[in-house]
Design a protein around this motif. Structure first.
Motif, short mmCIF file in Angstrom:
data_model
loop_
_atom_site.label_atom_id
_atom_site.label_comp_id
_atom_site.label_asym_id
_atom_site.label_seq_id
_atom_site.Cartn_x
_atom_site.Cartn_y
_atom_site.Cartn_z
N ILE A 242 0.99 -1.41 -0.37
CA ILE A 242 -0.19 -0.14 0.02
C ILE A 242 0.90 1.25 0.21
CG2 ILE A 242 -1.77 1.49 1.32
CD1 ILE A 242 -3.12 -1.60 2.24
N GLN A 243 1.44 1.21 1.11
CA GLN A 243 2.48 2.30 0.82
C GLN A 243 3.36 2.72 -0.30
OE1 GLN A 243 1.45 3.82 3.14
NE2 GLN A 243 3.74 4.62 3.92
N ARG A 244 3.99 1.62 -1.40
CA ARG A 244 4.60 1.44 -2.33
C ARG A 244 3.77 2.12 -3.53
NH1 ARG A 244 7.01 -3.65 -2.28
NH2 ARG A 244 5.16 -4.02 -3.27
N VAL A 245 2.49 2.05 -3.23
CA VAL A 245 1.98 2.45 -4.37
C VAL A 245 1.44 3.71 -4.54
CG1 VAL A 245 -1.11 2.65 -5.20
CG2 VAL A 245 0.75 -0.17 -4.65
N ARG A 246 1.34 4.47 -3.19
CA ARG A 246 1.13 5.66 -3.16
C ARG A 246 2.35 6.77 -2.66
NH1 ARG A 246 -1.18 6.45 3.40
NH2 ARG A 246 -1.58 8.21 2.57
N GLN A 247 3.37 5.91 -2.48
CA GLN A 247 5.18 6.50 -3.32
C GLN A 247 5.04 6.75 -4.54
OE1 GLN A 247 7.50 3.92 -0.78
NE2 GLN A 247 6.98 5.13 0.69
N LYS A 248 4.08 5.84 -5.25
CA LYS A 248 4.64 5.75 -6.22
C LYS A 248 3.29 6.86 -7.16
CE LYS A 248 7.35 1.99 -7.36
NZ LYS A 248 7.47 0.35 -8.18
N GLY A 249 2.38 7.16 -6.35
CA GLY A 249 1.46 8.31 -7.09
C GLY A 249 0.21 7.41 -7.46
N GLY A 250 -0.34 6.18 -7.39
CA GLY A 250 -1.19 5.02 -7.64
C GLY A 250 -2.11 6.33 -6.35
N LYS A 251 -3.27 5.41 -6.77
CA LYS A 251 -4.87 5.48 -5.83
C LYS A 251 -5.41 4.91 -5.33
CE LYS A 251 -5.47 10.07 -7.70
NZ LYS A 251 -5.25 10.98 -6.12
N ILE A 252 -5.50 4.14 -3.91
CA ILE A 252 -6.47 3.72 -2.92
C ILE A 252 -7.56 3.22 -2.67
CG2 ILE A 252 -5.72 2.27 -0.43
CD1 ILE A 252 -3.08 2.34 -1.70
N THR A 253 -7.89 2.42 -3.72
CA THR A 253 -9.55 1.92 -3.74
C THR A 253 -9.79 0.67 -2.57
OG1 THR A 253 -9.55 2.80 -5.54
CG2 THR A 253 -11.72 1.44 -5.29
N ALA A 254 -11.24 1.72 -1.83
CA ALA A 254 -10.83 0.67 -0.66
C ALA A 254 -12.25 -0.26 -1.22
CB ALA A 254 -11.33 1.48 0.44
N VAL A 255 -12.15 -1.85 -1.25
CA VAL A 255 -13.28 -2.18 -1.57
C VAL A 255 -13.97 -2.41 -0.18
CG1 VAL A 255 -13.89 -4.38 -2.98
CG2 VAL A 255 -11.80 -3.04 -3.37
N GLY A 256 -15.10 -1.60 -0.38
CA GLY A 256 -16.17 -1.89 1.50
C GLY A 256 -15.21 -0.47 2.28
N THR A 257 -17.11 -0.23 3.23
CA THR A 257 -16.48 0.72 4.74
C THR A 257 -15.56 -0.29 5.25
OG1 THR A 257 -18.75 0.06 5.53
CG2 THR A 257 -18.74 1.66 4.12
N THR A 258 -15.10 -1.52 5.45
CA THR A 258 -14.60 -2.30 6.26
C THR A 258 -13.54 -2.32 6.27
OG1 THR A 258 -14.25 -4.14 5.43
CG2 THR A 258 -16.49 -3.98 7.59
N SER A 259 -12.80 -2.11 4.61
CA SER A 259 -11.67 -1.79 4.43
C SER A 259 -11.45 -0.08 4.66
CB SER A 259 -11.06 -1.50 2.45
OG SER A 259 -11.47 -3.41 2.53
N VAL A 260 -12.38 0.71 4.36
CA VAL A 260 -11.83 2.16 5.17
C VAL A 260 -11.75 2.39 6.37
CG1 VAL A 260 -13.16 4.92 4.76
CG2 VAL A 260 -13.47 3.09 3.04
N ARG A 261 -12.60 1.56 7.45
CA ARG A 261 -12.43 1.66 8.59
C ARG A 261 -10.78 0.85 8.83
NH1 ARG A 261 -15.88 -1.17 11.81
NH2 ARG A 261 -15.55 0.44 12.98
N THR A 262 -10.30 0.39 8.41
CA THR A 262 -9.11 -0.78 8.82
C THR A 262 -7.72 0.18 8.68
OG1 THR A 262 -9.86 -2.50 8.72
CG2 THR A 262 -7.54 -2.68 8.58
N LEU A 263 -7.84 0.72 7.31
CA LEU A 263 -6.68 1.99 6.56
C LEU A 263 -6.73 3.06 7.39
CD1 LEU A 263 -6.86 1.05 2.95
CD2 LEU A 263 -5.53 0.05 5.27
N GLU A 264 -8.67 4.00 7.22
CA GLU A 264 -7.63 5.32 8.48
C GLU A 264 -7.31 5.16 9.57
OE1 GLU A 264 -7.71 7.84 6.79
OE2 GLU A 264 -8.70 7.60 5.11
N THR A 265 -7.90 3.86 10.66
CA THR A 265 -7.90 3.38 12.25
C THR A 265 -5.96 3.81 11.91
OG1 THR A 265 -9.34 2.31 12.61
CG2 THR A 265 -7.28 1.77 13.67
N ILE A 266 -5.43 3.05 11.25
CA ILE A 266 -3.87 2.55 11.25
C ILE A 266 -3.24 4.21 10.27
CG2 ILE A 266 -2.20 1.74 10.10
CD1 ILE A 266 -3.91 -1.09 9.87
#
Length: 345
Positions: A242-266
């Motif tokens: 995930i960090q590598r995608v972000r660093q290279k300018g890629g977009k993170i698509t969360a599949v579902g609200t559970t993925s959102v809550r996990t990533l935003e918690t961290i």
């Protein structure tokens, strides 16, 4: 601004609540919302990859739903009690919902199965009305559960599910959920492979769906609502990807609200970075929340006045979301767990 639950209400005709899944997962409809142009586009889920670019990532929740609904009998009285397993708290102890609750006092013993293959003892009455039940059994707990339990479909689904696997995502691996992360139900193995072929990464994380995701908001002012904690886990490999995608300018698509809550918690706990982590999250995302981990969101259409309506309203705009829901109703989209999907860009 202080919002009330009524601020996230909308009218839904009952006939639009999907009772059965479509035969082909990816043939569900897709409403695309563009947060830059504010345009709405009606399409089909199988075209979702057209909105992603090489170098982007889909973050999927690979939790697996367990047959968490059990029907027990009190051997002393013959009374029946229904139990829904929520979280494995420690050892053989599980946090559960029980009904009728008045029959479920501490010390109550429950037998499950004709030969009492599973025995539960209520050892704690929690403040939120839940119970801690300690189970005893022979063999492997999940195998016992598979033989005795039922798939815990939401109460608004009245029809019997012919194929229990249709309430699992095709990438479900880690047992532990009391409900499916339904945004992922639209993906097929072919669609995931097509994503990989296009250079789009599929990155797994885990959040075991429990009461926090679907517990109703019973207070008027939403800032008084307390989310129920759910267990999450992000592996070192997934965090690095995930960090590598972000660093290279890629977009993170969360599949579902559970993925959102996990990533935003961290991200909240690590200065906006995604690191390997596990634990319990009770994050409650409402309008005004500052997102720092997720760029796009794939999600289903949610119940009125639910915490999930509040989350998607936070991700875009409450009025725009309510307008999109009115559009979906007018266009007769299918709603809730087995319904159609929305992609917020």
């Amino acid at each position: 601004m202080t919002y009330t639950t009524k601020d996230f209400d909308y009218h839904l005709p009952e006939e639009l609540i999907a009772q059965t899944p479509l035969k082909d997962r990816s043939s569900s409809r897709l409403l695309v919302l563009d947060r830059q142009s504010h345009q709405k586009t009606d399409t089909d889920f199988k075209h979702i990859l057209d909105y992603l670019q090489k170098g982007d990532a889909l973050v999927v929740n690979e939790t697996r739903v367990i047959p968490a609904r059990l029907f027990g009998v009190k051997p002393d009285t013959g009374g029946h009690i229904e139990v829904l397993l929520l979280n494995n708290t420690q050892g053989n102890q599980w946090e559960c919902l029980v009904k009728p609750g008045k029959r479920a006092k501490v010390g109550t013993v429950l037998h499950f199965g004709d030969q009492a293959q599973l025995v539960g003892t209520i050892v704690e009455h929690k403040a939120d009305g839940g119970r801690i039940i300690e189970f005893s059994y022979q063999g492997v707990f999940l195998e016992v559960l598979e033989s005795l339990g039922q798939m815990p479909l939401p109460p608004y689904i009245k029809e019997k599910l012919d194929d229990p696997d249709r309430y699992q995502t095709v990438y479900a691996k880690q047992n532990g959920s009391a409900a499916a992360p339904t945004a992922g139900l639209h993906f097929t193995q072919d669609l995931l492979q097509e994503a990989r072929d296009r250079g789009i990464e599929i990155i797994p994380i885990v959040l075991h769906v429990g009461l926090g995701t679907f517990r109703p908001v019973s207070v008027e002012a939403i800032d008084q609502h307390q989310m129920h904690a759910e267990y999450y886990q992000v592996s070192p490999e997934s965090a690095q990807r995930i960090q590598r995608v972000r660093q290279k300018g890629g977009k993170i698509t969360a599949v579902g609200t559970t993925s959102v809550r996990t990533l935003e918690t961290i991200a909240r706990d690590h200065q906006g970075q995604i690191v390997a982590a596990s634990g319990w999250t009770d994050i409650f995302i409402t309008p005004g929340f500052k997102f720092c981990a997720v760029d796009h969101l794939i999600t289903n259409f949610h119940l009125p006045q639910s915490t999930l309506m509040m989350l998607v309203s936070a991700f875009y705009d409450r009025n725009k979301i309510l307008d999109a829901y009115q559009h979906a109703v007018a266009e007769k989209y299918r709603f809730f767990s087995f319904g159609d999907a929305m992609f917020i860009l």
